[in-house]
Design an enzyme around this catalytic site. Structure first.
Site, short mmCIF file in Angstrom:
data_model
loop_
_atom_site.label_atom_id
_atom_site.label_comp_id
_atom_site.label_asym_id
_atom_site.label_seq_id
_atom_site.Cartn_x
_atom_site.Cartn_y
_atom_site.Cartn_z
N SER A 263 53.44 62.10 10.65
CA SER A 263 53.17 63.47 11.05
C SER A 263 52.31 64.16 9.98
O SER A 263 51.28 63.64 9.61
CB SER A 263 54.51 64.18 11.30
OG SER A 263 54.33 65.26 12.16
N LYS B 289 48.95 62.61 7.98
CA LYS B 289 47.64 63.17 7.65
C LYS B 289 47.39 62.93 6.16
O LYS B 289 46.32 62.49 5.74
CB LYS B 289 47.58 64.68 7.89
CG LYS B 289 47.98 65.15 9.29
CD LYS B 289 47.75 66.68 9.42
CE LYS B 289 48.72 67.39 10.35
NZ LYS B 289 48.82 66.93 11.70
N GLN C 233 47.55 70.73 19.30
CA GLN C 233 47.22 71.43 18.06
C GLN C 233 45.73 71.34 17.79
O GLN C 233 45.14 70.27 17.90
CB GLN C 233 48.00 70.81 16.90
CG GLN C 233 47.81 71.58 15.60
CD GLN C 233 48.81 71.16 14.54
OE1 GLN C 233 49.14 70.00 14.40
NE2 GLN C 233 49.29 72.13 13.78
N GLU D 244 48.89 77.75 10.47
CA GLU D 244 50.25 77.22 10.31
C GLU D 244 50.58 76.85 8.87
O GLU D 244 51.71 77.05 8.42
CB GLU D 244 50.42 75.99 11.22
CG GLU D 244 51.82 75.40 11.13
CD GLU D 244 52.00 74.15 11.99
OE1 GLU D 244 51.32 74.03 13.03
OE2 GLU D 244 52.83 73.30 11.61
N TRP E 293 51.23 67.76 21.67
CA TRP E 293 50.88 68.55 20.49
C TRP E 293 50.06 67.73 19.48
O TRP E 293 49.18 68.25 18.79
CB TRP E 293 52.16 69.08 19.83
CG TRP E 293 51.94 69.98 18.66
CD1 TRP E 293 52.25 69.73 17.35
CD2 TRP E 293 51.35 71.29 18.67
NE1 TRP E 293 51.90 70.79 16.56
CE2 TRP E 293 51.34 71.77 17.34
CE3 TRP E 293 50.83 72.11 19.68
CZ2 TRP E 293 50.84 73.02 17.00
CZ3 TRP E 293 50.32 73.37 19.33
CH2 TRP E 293 50.33 73.80 18.00
N HIS F 110 59.60 61.32 17.81
CA HIS F 110 58.56 61.48 16.79
C HIS F 110 58.99 60.82 15.47
O HIS F 110 60.09 61.06 14.98
CB HIS F 110 58.33 62.98 16.59
CG HIS F 110 57.19 63.34 15.68
ND1 HIS F 110 55.97 62.69 15.70
CD2 HIS F 110 57.07 64.30 14.74
CE1 HIS F 110 55.17 63.23 14.81
NE2 HIS F 110 55.81 64.22 14.21
#
Ligand SMILES: *[C@@H]1O[C@H](CO)[C@@H](O)[C@H](O)[C@H]1NC(C)=O
Ligand SMILES: *[C@@H]1O[C@H](CO)[C@@H](O)[C@H](O)[C@H]1NC(C)=O
Ligand SMILES: *[C@@H]1O[C@H](CO)[C@@H](O)[C@H](O)[C@H]1NC(C)=O
Ligand SMILES: *[C@@H]1O[C@H](CO)[C@@H](O)[C@H](O)[C@H]1NC(C)=O
Length: 391
Positions: A206, A210, A251, A259, A304, A340
């Site tokens: 998640s 990144k 997103q 965010e 998302w 997830h």
């Protein structure tokens, strides 16, 4: 595309070529931004000169890295004055000094019950969310203490910013990548840890996925990069996420900069207005990892995360790997919906072949690109350049 011997020789030649850094690369123009609604072309320099050789490609990687740092991430500082490592119990204390200031951070090190020294290692952002590969050291890296990622108030918070107060505009992810580089510096100076610093993978899920992708992109000593469900801002492309967001459920850049502080403040301008003037997109971020190992783990279940965007982005990134003769060094594995950051056990063989090839130098077939469901990507709509053969 299956491996054959002549191709393998081509690979090693290409890979060896990457180790020699050319001394003369063209200068990046002052303003490299330009409008491009499609995924930009990695095979042309910002000046317009085409990329024709492996040496050109390396120069272009440098340019693209510079552009990512300047426009999206913030500058990753080079080697500090001193890095010192010490291992006590399972604690690897890394002390970094810059201009008389110093900070320490302490990743934990867990040796495998089996295997042969010197061991390869996996650096896990936050916590390990893939199964621990056999015979591999697990280094758990608390990236949040290097740069915080709670919310907008986290800007400039963390140990990185104690050393580099002038870089408080940076995104957290550059700081995390810098921390990974310092772990490698420490390991290189500590042969008695029995950890092979040339065989280190980086992973995270998640937001930390990144981070893992950026670490692999900005640190060429990383042998294998495994971003898991990294979504928009990771393996997804900004332009594609904007397109996928037609239902308002994906997103996008404009949401992400509100965010959290993963990106540098200068990225806000692109995110707020249009990402179409960025001279890159995230297929080129994956292109900074090439030809090193990149295993992308995705999950179709969360709109998302922009699963279509990530799929299309990595499909385009694979053309970059193909150009340098190593399409099978980018593996893509998307699964049908599941929780997830959980890792479905049926994906274990895919993880294992990447670990075998990039951490153990074992011949293995890493040639797979597997979307889930009926997901498709229209190249003609998004890509208006062709893939050269550079090797
Ligand atoms: C490792 O660090 C933890 C947390 O700071 C500490 O509780 C533990 O005692 C340390 N272990 C060793 C062997 O130094
Ligand atoms: C941001 O996170 C910090 C730490 O969790 C918290 O104290 C603060 O209230 C949060 N700020 C906002 C604006 O949500
Ligand atoms: C968008 O909404 C439509 C209609 O509700 C739905 O069929 C489709 O699956 C959604 N697409 C995505 C990408 O979520
Ligand atoms: C981007 O938009 C946000 C929210 O409207 C605003 O607070 C910020 O100042 C904008 N930044 C830039 C550089 O446009």
């Amino acid at each position: 595309m299956r491996l054959n011997t002549s191709l393998l020789i081509g690979f090693s030649a290409a890979v060896l070529g990457f180790m020699k850094r050319p001394s003369t690369c063209p200068r990046t123009p002052q303003d490299a931004t330009r409008y491009d609604a499609k995924l930009p072309n990695l095979f042309v320099f910002a000046s317009g000169r085409p990329v024709n050789t492996v040496a050109d490609f390396q120069c272009r990687q440098r340019e693209v890295s510079e552009l990512f740092q300047t426009l999206e991430l913030g500058i990753k500082p080079g080697r500090p004055n001193a890095v010192h490592g010490s291992l006590s119990g399972g604690n690897l204390t890394v002390t970094v000094s810059v201009h008389g200031k110093s900070i320490s951070f302490t990743p934990t090190v867990s040796y495998p019950p089996n295997g042969v020294a010197p061991y390869p290692a996996v650096i896990a952002f936050g916590a390990l969310t893939i199964p621990a590969p056999s015979g591999v050291v697990i280094i758990t890296y608390n990236n949040d203490e290097i740069a915080a990622q709670q919310n907008q108030s986290s800007r400039g918070q963390g140990k990185f910013f104690e050393l580099y107060p002038n870089l408080k505009v940076n995104g957290a992810m550059t700081a995390w990548a810098w921390g990974v580089s310092r772990i490698l510096d420490a390991l290189e100076s500590m042969p008695d840890t029995n950890i092979d610093s040339k065989k280190v993978a980086v992973t995270g899920c998640s937001r930390d996925g990144k981070g893992a992708l950026f670490a692999g992109a900005l640190e060429s000593r990383i042998a294998l990069t495994i971003p898991q469900e990294s979504g928009s801002g990771g393996t997804a492309c900004w332009r594609l996420s904007d397109y996928e967001n037609h239902n308002g459920t994906t997103q996008t850049a404009s949401e992400i900069v509100q965010e959290n502080v993963w990106f540098a403040t200068q990225f806000d301008e692109f995110a707020n207005n249009t990402v179409d003037t960025l001279p890159f997109d995230h297929h080129m971020l994956a292109g900074l990892v090439a030809p090193r190992g990149l295993l992308v783990i995705d999950n179709i279940g969360y709109e998302w995360l922009g699963p279509w965007s990530s799929f299309g982005c990595m499909k385009t990134a694979r053309r970059i790997y193909q150009a340098v003769g190593a399409p099978d060094h980018l593996g893509y594995s998307m699964s049908p919906s599941h929780l997830h950051c959980s890792f479905p056990s049926y994906k274990l063989p895919q993880l294992q072949v990447f670990v075998d090839k990039f951490l153990f130098d074992k011949a293995s077939d890493t040639d797979f690109f597997m979307p889930a469901g009926y997901i498709t990507f229209d190249n003609a709509q998004w890509v208006d350049w062709s893939t050269p053969n550079l090797f």
